[in-house]
Design an enzyme around this catalytic site. Structure first.
Site, PDB file in Angstrom:
ATOM      1  N   GLY A  13      -1.617   2.625  16.843  1.00  0.00           N
ATOM      2  CA  GLY A  13      -0.054   4.274  16.815  1.00  0.00           C
ATOM      3  C   GLY A  13       1.601   3.157  16.793  1.00  0.00           C
ATOM      4  N   GLN A  51      10.045   1.536  17.369  1.00  0.00           N
ATOM      5  CA  GLN A  51       9.104  -0.165  16.741  1.00  0.00           C
ATOM      6  C   GLN A  51       9.528  -0.497  15.316  1.00  0.00           C
ATOM      7  OE1 GLN A  51       5.073   1.221  18.089  1.00  0.00           O
ATOM      8  NE2 GLN A  51       5.061  -1.258  18.431  1.00  0.00           N
TER       9      GLN A  51
END
Ligand code: ZN
Length: 168
Positions: A46, A51
């Site tokens: 995921g 990020q």
């Protein structure tokens, strides 16, 4: 499509709340494609947009062998039960921890066409979705871990992928 750099080490973008997506434009679609490529390249399960340095409420999650769920502006409608499991994170390399999560949940959000989708998840998918939604609020699994797990406890790499919820 292009690979994006995955941020780590408590980068400020990982620690701030991501913003709602108002318009699904070409940049958002390209971001989704890049996130999928980046997640696969890193062997993750995921990924949240912040990020890769984009503070938008967008996540992706592996669903089974070869399907990927994409959610824009995801929110949790309902949760049920609790389960403790081992998690890792692409932004916290080499660390694993036992994290309590809801066993089952219902989430809703938009797909890349801008249509409202609602999804029931349990097991690994439920865990990944909760991990990614935490990312969008600036929360890392290490904040919630009951205890960190020595990677050697997970034995070899192959086994650790199997035993843990994977890295996301
Ligand atoms: Zn993560």
């Amino acid at each position: 499509m292009a690979l994006r750099q995955i941020l780590s080490d408590n980068h400020p973008v990982l620690r701030s709340s991501a913003r709602e997506v108002n318009k699904i434009n070409r940049g958002v679609l390209r971001l989704l494609d890049d996130m999928i490529e980046t997640m696969h390249e890193a062997n993750g399960v995921g990924l949240a947009a912040n990020q890769v340095g984009v503070p938008k409420r967008i996540l992706i999650a592996i669903n089974g062998e070869d399907s990927v769920i994409e959610l824009i502006n995801p929110c949790v409608d309902r949760t049920e039960g609790e389960e403790v499991g081992v998690e890792g994170c692409l932004s916290v390399p080499g660390q694993y921890g036992e994290v309590p999560r809801a066993e089952r949940l219902t989430v809703s959000g938009l797909n890349r066409q801008g249509c409202e989708v609602r999804l029931k998840a349990e097991g690994l998918l439920a865990r990944i979705l909760q991990h990614e939604m935490d990312h969008l609020d600036g929360v890392l699994f290490t904040d919630k871990a009951l205890r960190m797990v020595d990677p050697e406890e997970l034995q070899d790499e192959e086994k650790s992928e199997e035993n843990s919820g994977g890295k996301s």
